[in-house]
Design an enzyme around this catalytic site. Structure first.
Site, short mmCIF file in Angstrom:
data_model
loop_
_atom_site.label_atom_id
_atom_site.label_comp_id
_atom_site.label_asym_id
_atom_site.label_seq_id
_atom_site.Cartn_x
_atom_site.Cartn_y
_atom_site.Cartn_z
N SER A 1 57.88 77.20 37.17
CA SER A 1 59.18 77.59 36.66
C SER A 1 60.32 76.79 37.30
O SER A 1 60.27 75.57 37.29
CB SER A 1 59.34 79.10 36.88
OG SER A 1 60.23 79.60 35.92
N LYS B 1 60.66 72.62 37.91
CA LYS B 1 61.77 71.69 37.71
C LYS B 1 61.89 70.83 38.97
O LYS B 1 62.15 69.63 38.93
CB LYS B 1 63.09 72.44 37.46
CG LYS B 1 63.06 73.49 36.34
CD LYS B 1 64.44 74.10 36.10
CE LYS B 1 64.47 75.52 35.56
NZ LYS B 1 63.92 75.80 34.27
N TRP C 1 60.59 81.24 26.06
CA TRP C 1 61.84 80.91 26.76
C TRP C 1 61.82 79.46 27.25
O TRP C 1 62.82 78.76 27.22
CB TRP C 1 61.97 81.89 27.92
CG TRP C 1 63.21 81.79 28.77
CD1 TRP C 1 63.27 81.45 30.08
CD2 TRP C 1 64.55 82.09 28.36
NE1 TRP C 1 64.56 81.51 30.53
CE2 TRP C 1 65.38 81.90 29.49
CE3 TRP C 1 65.14 82.49 27.17
CZ2 TRP C 1 66.76 82.10 29.46
CZ3 TRP C 1 66.51 82.68 27.15
CH2 TRP C 1 67.30 82.49 28.28
N HIS D 1 54.48 83.87 31.35
CA HIS D 1 55.14 82.95 32.27
C HIS D 1 54.65 83.25 33.70
O HIS D 1 55.05 84.25 34.29
CB HIS D 1 56.65 83.23 32.16
CG HIS D 1 57.51 82.37 33.02
ND1 HIS D 1 57.72 81.04 32.76
CD2 HIS D 1 58.23 82.66 34.13
CE1 HIS D 1 58.55 80.55 33.67
NE2 HIS D 1 58.87 81.51 34.52
C1 GCU Z 1 64.83 81.92 34.49
C2 GCU Z 1 65.45 80.61 34.07
C3 GCU Z 1 64.42 79.52 33.89
C4 GCU Z 1 63.54 79.44 35.12
C5 GCU Z 1 62.99 80.80 35.45
C6 GCU Z 1 62.17 80.89 36.74
O1 GCU Z 1 64.06 82.44 33.46
O2 GCU Z 1 66.18 80.83 32.90
O3 GCU Z 1 65.03 78.28 33.64
O4 GCU Z 1 62.53 78.50 34.95
O5 GCU Z 1 64.04 81.72 35.62
O6 GCU Z 1 62.34 80.09 37.63
O7 GCU Z 1 61.39 81.83 36.85
#
Ligand code: GCU
Length: 416
Positions: free
Chosen positions: A251, A255, A342, A392
């Site tokens: 998540s 990134k 998402w 997720h």
């Molecule tokens: C939120 C956010 C995402 C991210 C996520 C996470 O959902 O919008 O961009 O990847 O958190 O880190 O769990």
């Protein structure tokens, strides 16, 4: 019925493939001067630095300086874990700039009986002590968001959250496959909140400065820089093969792995698990989380310059396939989950496919599939992809593929 994170339900974003609309991506191979690059040399000398500079300036922000020094304190040298199958080591890195300093605790597990281990390196969300029941793992003292499910009720972690995230770190499986693990808590480098008075940022402020300038690092770039400092340490660690350090993150931390591999060539490979918007997925695809949403909900993640692209994705000088292209020719794994709309699974697949043209310059096939594979049928190669059935998350199934991917790309602990 699809389940979205409750957080995501609050935003009115598009989940209808038919409504995505046309978009055109910035070219990977055409330079700012208008010439088209068609070989590795021109890519590395001309085009790659342009893309790196654009992604830095418009998205993540530049690192404003260098540390004066970094101290390594070994807190625990020879712990044993996993019924004798693993060695545990705990090390604190103290980052020093002028009169200010910041400390980060590393948790290291290595397979017993190996001279130099290949490792998976990544941040954890909730502290080193959450990845395992092991009672010897040091609990972080830095700020942590409140999380009632994990019994973190006071912005500090305690015993109650020990082991609470172990499903994300199947240590038996990883160690059993001959890999080590190095992890640290994200908040040790920079607490995940919109506050630039804490974490690493203030160490680099000039007199009177209170937050980064518009082109300076947000939290994602700070976390990436932190992993590069971990690599500086790993280069001195005799029991770890620093040529075989595989970045892994889920998540927001996915990134981070992508930007880390893009900015630091020392990492052997990168794995992005469900990294979504501003990770692996294409910003121009109007599906799931948008630039406006991420800038509003997490204003500290990217640099000030990025704010102007809210609702203006088409004006971005870059898109996320360009971040992925900076990782070439090193092995790259992008993973999605069926219920994680998402993060836009199709956009994650497509950007890996787009980035493949740069792998092609190196004579590497890249992602060869014409369209998305069925759920739970991983495509494992130099550029890899899977979409797992479910939510997720990062779980044993994902790790099973990451281990196969690492082995297939010959990033593994040597036999002797
Ligand atoms: C939120 C956010 C995402 C991210 C996520 C996470 O959902 O919008 O961009 O990847 O958190 O880190 O769990």
């Amino acid at each position: 019925l699809l389940l979205f994170p409750t957080y995501a339900q609050r935003w009115n974003v598009n989940y209808d493939e038919a409504a995505v609309g046309p978009y055109s991506l910035p070219s990977l191979l055409r330079t700012h001067g208008g010439t088209t690059v068609n070989n590795v040399e021109d890519w590395e000398i001309f085009r790659k630095p342009e893309i790196l500079a654009s992604c830095t300036h418009h998205l993540y922000g530049r690192v404003p300086g260098e540390l004066d020094t970094m101290f390594v304190t070994v807190k625990e040298k020879k712990g044993t874990a996993l019924n004798g199958k693993a060695k545990r080591k705990q090390v604190t890195l103290t980052l020093v700039k002028g009169k200010k300093e910041l400390s980060a605790d590393l948790l290291i597990y290595l397979p017993v009986g190996k001279k130099k281990s290949a490792i998976f390196l990544g941040y954890n969300f909730w502290g080193n002590h959450t990845i395992t029941d092991d009672p010897n793992v040091i609990i972080p003292t830095s700020w942590m968001p409140i999380n009632k499910d994990l019994h973190i009720l006071t912005n500090r972690a305690d015993e109650q959250s020990r082991g609470s995230m172990k499903r994300r770190w199947p240590l038996e499986q990883i160690i059993g496959a001959g890999y080590g693990v190095v992890t640290l808590y994200r908040g040790d480098i920079d607490p995940d909140r919109d506050d630039f008075s804490d974490g690493i940022h203030p160490l680099f402020y000039s007199k009177g400065q209170e937050r980064p300038c518009n082109d300076e690092w947000g939290t994602i770039a700070a976390w990436s820089w932190g992993l590069s400092r971990v690599m500086d340490y790993l280069e001195t660690e005799a029991e770890i093969d620093n040529q075989k350090v595989i970045l892994v993150g889920h998540s927001r931390l996915g990134k981070v792995t992508l930007w880390t591999a893009a900015t630091d060539q020392r990492f052997a490979a990168a794995i992005s698990n469900n990294s979504g918007a501003m990770g692996s997925t294409l910003s121009r695809r109007n599906f799931g989380e948008t630039v406006e949403v991420i800038n509003t909900a997490f204003p500290h993640w990217f640099c000030g310059n990025f704010k102007k692209y809210s609702n203006r994705e088409d004006m971005l000088p870059v898109d996320q396939h360009m971040v992925l292209s900076l990782i070439a020719p090193r092995p790259l794994y992008i993973a999605s989950a069926t219920e994680d709309l998402w993060a836009d699974p199709k956009g994650e697949f497509l950007s890996a496919k787009e980035a493949s043209v740069v792998y092609n310059l190196y004579g590497i096939q890249g992602l060869s599939a014409a369209s998305m594979p069925q759920p739970d049928t991983p495509l494992i190669d130099i550029v890899s992809y899977h979409i797992r059935t479910g939510k997720h998350d990062i779980i044993a199934y994902d790790w099973e593929q990451y281990i196969k991917f690492a082995k297939q790309n010959n990033i593994q602990t040597s036999k002797n």
